[in-house]
Structures are given as C-alpha cells and as structure tokens.
Motif scaffolding. Structure first.
Motif, PDB file in Angstrom:
ATOM      1  N   UNK A  55       0.829  -1.210   0.000  1.00 46.33           N
ATOM      2  CA  UNK A  55       0.000   0.000   0.000  1.00 46.33           C
ATOM      3  C   UNK A  55       0.859   1.253   0.000  1.00 46.33           C
ATOM      4  N   UNK A  56       0.270   2.324  -0.523  1.00 48.23           N
ATOM      5  CA  UNK A  56       0.772   3.687  -0.316  1.00 48.23           C
ATOM      6  C   UNK A  56      -0.289   4.394   0.510  1.00 48.23           C
ATOM      7  N   UNK A  57       0.084   4.844   1.705  1.00 45.34           N
ATOM      8  CA  UNK A  57      -0.860   5.468   2.627  1.00 45.34           C
ATOM      9  C   UNK A  57      -0.329   6.820   3.084  1.00 45.34           C
ATOM     10  N   UNK A 136       6.716   7.634   9.623  1.00 48.55           N
ATOM     11  CA  UNK A 136       6.658   6.218   9.993  1.00 48.55           C
ATOM     12  C   UNK A 136       5.611   5.946  11.072  1.00 48.55           C
ATOM     13  N   UNK A 137       5.089   7.004  11.702  1.00 44.11           N
ATOM     14  CA  UNK A 137       4.329   6.813  12.938  1.00 44.11           C
ATOM     15  C   UNK A 137       2.822   6.732  12.766  1.00 44.11           C
ATOM     16  N   UNK A 138       2.267   7.326  11.690  1.00 41.53           N
ATOM     17  CA  UNK A 138       0.820   7.496  11.649  1.00 41.53           C
ATOM     18  C   UNK A 138       0.040   6.190  11.521  1.00 41.53           C
ATOM     19  N   UNK A 139       0.657   5.136  10.966  1.00 41.34           N
ATOM     20  CA  UNK A 139      -0.058   3.853  10.914  1.00 41.34           C
ATOM     21  C   UNK A 139       0.139   3.034  12.187  1.00 41.34           C
ATOM     22  N   UNK A 140       1.091   3.434  13.051  1.00 37.29           N
ATOM     23  CA  UNK A 140       1.382   2.649  14.253  1.00 37.29           C
ATOM     24  C   UNK A 140       0.158   2.468  15.165  1.00 37.29           C
ATOM     25  N   UNK A 141      -0.653   3.523  15.408  1.00 36.87           N
ATOM     26  CA  UNK A 141      -1.833   3.306  16.253  1.00 36.87           C
ATOM     27  C   UNK A 141      -2.786   2.265  15.674  1.00 36.87           C
ATOM     28  N   UNK A 142      -2.938   2.242  14.344  1.00 45.16           N
ATOM     29  CA  UNK A 142      -3.809   1.241  13.723  1.00 45.16           C
ATOM     30  C   UNK A 142      -3.236  -0.165  13.903  1.00 45.16           C
ATOM     31  N   UNK A 143      -1.929  -0.308  13.767  1.00 43.17           N
ATOM     32  CA  UNK A 143      -1.306  -1.610  13.988  1.00 43.17           C
ATOM     33  C   UNK A 143      -1.496  -2.071  15.435  1.00 43.17           C
ATOM     34  N   UNK A 144      -1.323  -1.152  16.369  1.00 45.28           N
ATOM     35  CA  UNK A 144      -1.520  -1.487  17.783  1.00 45.28           C
ATOM     36  C   UNK A 144      -2.978  -1.845  18.051  1.00 45.28           C
ATOM     37  N   UNK A 145      -3.902  -1.184  17.357  1.00 41.72           N
ATOM     38  CA  UNK A 145      -5.330  -1.504  17.489  1.00 41.72           C
ATOM     39  C   UNK A 145      -5.601  -2.935  17.016  1.00 41.72           C
ATOM     40  N   UNK A 146      -4.963  -3.350  15.914  1.00 37.38           N
ATOM     41  CA  UNK A 146      -5.118  -4.734  15.430  1.00 37.38           C
ATOM     42  C   UNK A 146      -4.640  -5.716  16.486  1.00 37.38           C
ATOM     43  N   UNK A 147      -3.471  -5.449  17.056  1.00 36.61           N
ATOM     44  CA  UNK A 147      -2.924  -6.335  18.085  1.00 36.61           C
ATOM     45  C   UNK A 147      -3.849  -6.409  19.289  1.00 36.61           C
ATOM     46  N   UNK A 148      -4.363  -5.256  19.707  1.00 38.30           N
ATOM     47  CA  UNK A 148      -5.168  -5.203  20.933  1.00 38.30           C
ATOM     48  C   UNK A 148      -6.558  -5.805  20.740  1.00 38.30           C
ATOM     49  N   UNK A 149      -7.230  -5.446  19.658  1.00 38.39           N
ATOM     50  CA  UNK A 149      -8.637  -5.841  19.509  1.00 38.39           C
ATOM     51  C   UNK A 149      -8.809  -7.193  18.828  1.00 38.39           C
ATOM     52  N   UNK A 150      -7.882  -7.543  17.924  1.00 38.75           N
ATOM     53  CA  UNK A 150      -8.014  -8.814  17.201  1.00 38.75           C
ATOM     54  C   UNK A 150      -7.073  -9.891  17.735  1.00 38.75           C
TER      55      UNK A 150
END
Length: 301
Positions: A55-57, A136-150
């Motif tokens: 992806x390009x985000x 490098x940081x803006x997708x980190x919260x989403x990655x942490x959300x995946x780890x936490x919720x899923x």
C-alpha cells in the motif's frame, strides 16, 4: 556470575498528543470511528476495499490521514505477522538510492508497544532519523489496534528513503526486500509493506503554484488530474514514467521514492492495485483554499 541487563531499544511515540490523541481511550475511539466511516464509504460506493498486501498510505496528522489509512485496516489480512513501513525523510538528509534502517526492539504507541524486527540490509544507524520522522508513525496506532482488539501478533520494521536516481534503483531495492523478507511470506500476506506518502503540496508556502492564474476550483481540478495520472502509473508499475512525470511537473509528492519501491514490489507479485481514496485537506476542512495537500491511497491485493 553477573548477568548483563538488556534495555530494549524503543522508538517512542513522539507525535502522540499532537498529531493524534495520546489518551488510549480517546485514540481507540478515534480509530474505531475512522474504520466505521471507511465501512460507510464502502456501502455508499457499492464496492469493497481490497485486502492489502502492499500500500501507499498518507502520513499527515490523523485528522487528515485517517480517511486514507483506515481502508487498509478495515480488511487487514488476518494472516499478517510482520509489517514494514518505508517512509521519506523530512528532517534528515540521506544518501540517494539506499534505505536507511534502524534497530528497534519495540515501537511505542498509546495502545501498547509493538514488537520490532530489523532488515538485514541498508545503511545502518538510522535510529535517530526514524525516531524524529512522523511519516513512519501514523499507521502505528492502527497496527496497535489490530494487536489489541483482534489479538493478532504483529512485528514492525521501519526504513527511510530520500530519493531514487532512476527506476533500476527501485527494482534493485525491491528485489533485496524480497530476498530479506521472503518471497513466500510476501506472496501469502504474512509480511505486508506500506509506503508512507502524501501527494501534492500546493500553494506558496510549498513553493508550488503552477496553476496560480486559475480559480481555486480550477486549481484543484488540475492538481487532481496530475495526482490521478501519477497514481495510475504507480498502480501499473510504470516506475520510469512515474519518476519522469514527477520531474517534469516539479512534483511535491513527498514519498515518491518509497511509493516507487512498493509499487515495484507489487509488480513483482502481479498484485492488483486499486485507488482506494483520493481527497485533499480542503475536503477535511470543507473549504476551497488555494493552499492544500492531497492524499492518494493505493492498495495492492
């Protein structure tokens, strides 16, 4: 016998509290709202965002970039185990045609720390540049959300790239990434690669005003035309043409090099690219200023 104590090398969340919420409850609510809005846009369009491999985000503050980032995480691959983020360097001068890499055991987020892994090639010692880099940081919260919720275990790595002298360098880096990350891991979606890039920065404060004799709506239309043309070249893996297009247009796309590398990677796996979102900071503010930033999100499945 004395045992040496290992202190983990942590990349701290330097932009939490300014570019996105620091409070964990507030941040989690923000992310979930952004994902619901992405789901609503799917329903409005009548088509689903793809499950991404590459992806390009965008990487602006999450108030701006969440619309472009959320579609990738709405259908995040359940088999994913590692994510590499390749970003431009806004604050540190780097060598051309090389990835600058750092070694971090963990990446801090308000939702918990993410495990780190390191690339085995590139210019080492990039920890300070990566620490200071918002891209490098803006997708980190989403990655942490995946780890936490899923309850999905993920490891993260980061690299910076400033400039590519030609398309052969993108291909060279892409093939080194395949060797390093593993062809089957990339093909199966166990390892994902994200390029971090905003698109055109238009206006006097960005020293980019090629269409200044037009009315604001006409300026936007011309910029959109340029962005969609570049997006199409990246989606199709036409890297030589993409680099030439940006040079000829004096482009202010800040993550062109990272985008070119990821687009090349996607081409190596015959991945199908989709323009998932295109919008501007004016859309976020609901105005028509003649200074704005554009965001083009591309997902390869």
């Amino acid at each position: 016998m004395d045992t040496a104590f290992h202190s983990p090398r942590v990349r701290h969340a330097g932009f939490a509290g300014s570019w996105y919420p620091l409070d964990a409850t507030e941040l989690e609510s923000f992310l979930e709202i952004s994902l619901q809005e992405a789901k609503d846009r799917e329903l409005q369009k009548g088509s689903f965002y793809p499950e991404g491999r590459f992806a390009i985000l965008p990487h602006a503050g999450l108030s701006f970039s969440q619309r472009g980032i959320a579609p990738f995480f709405l259908h995040f691959p359940p088999q994913a185990e590692r994510v590499l983020i390749i970003a431009p360097s806004h604050y540190t001068s780097l060598y051309s045609d090389e990835l600058s890499v750092g070694s971090f055991d963990e990446y801090e987020t308000p939702l918990g720390n993410l495990k780190g892994f390191s690339l085995s090639f590139g210019i080492k010692g990039g920890e300070r540049a990566i620490q200071s880099e918002h891209a490098v940081e803006m997708v980190m919260p989403y990655l942490a959300w995946v780890v936490k919720t899923r309850k999905q275990e993920l490891a993260v790595s980061t690299a910076l790239v400033s400039h590519l002298s030609d398309c052969s360098k993108a291909k060279e880096i892409a093939h080194r990434l395949i060797d390093n990350l593993g062809e089957e891991s990339l093909r199966s979606g166990k390892t994902l690669v994200i390029a971090s890039s905003d698109f055109t920065h238009y206006g006097r404060r960005f020293a980019h005003t090629p269409y200044e004799n037009n009315l604001p709506r006409a300026i936007f239309n011309r910029v959109k035309e340029d962005d969609l043309a570049l997006s199409a070249l990246l989606i199709d893996g036409n890297i030589k043409e993409a680099l030439a297009f940006c040079e000829n247009h004096h482009s202010t796309v800040c993550g062109l090099a990272s985008g070119a590398i990821v687009a090349t990677l996607a081409t190596c796996f015959n991945a199908k690219g989709t323009l998932s979102e295109y919008y501007t900071s004016n859309d976020v503010f609901e105005n028509e200023e003649d200074e704005f930033v554009t965001y083009s999100s591309i997902i390869w499945s």
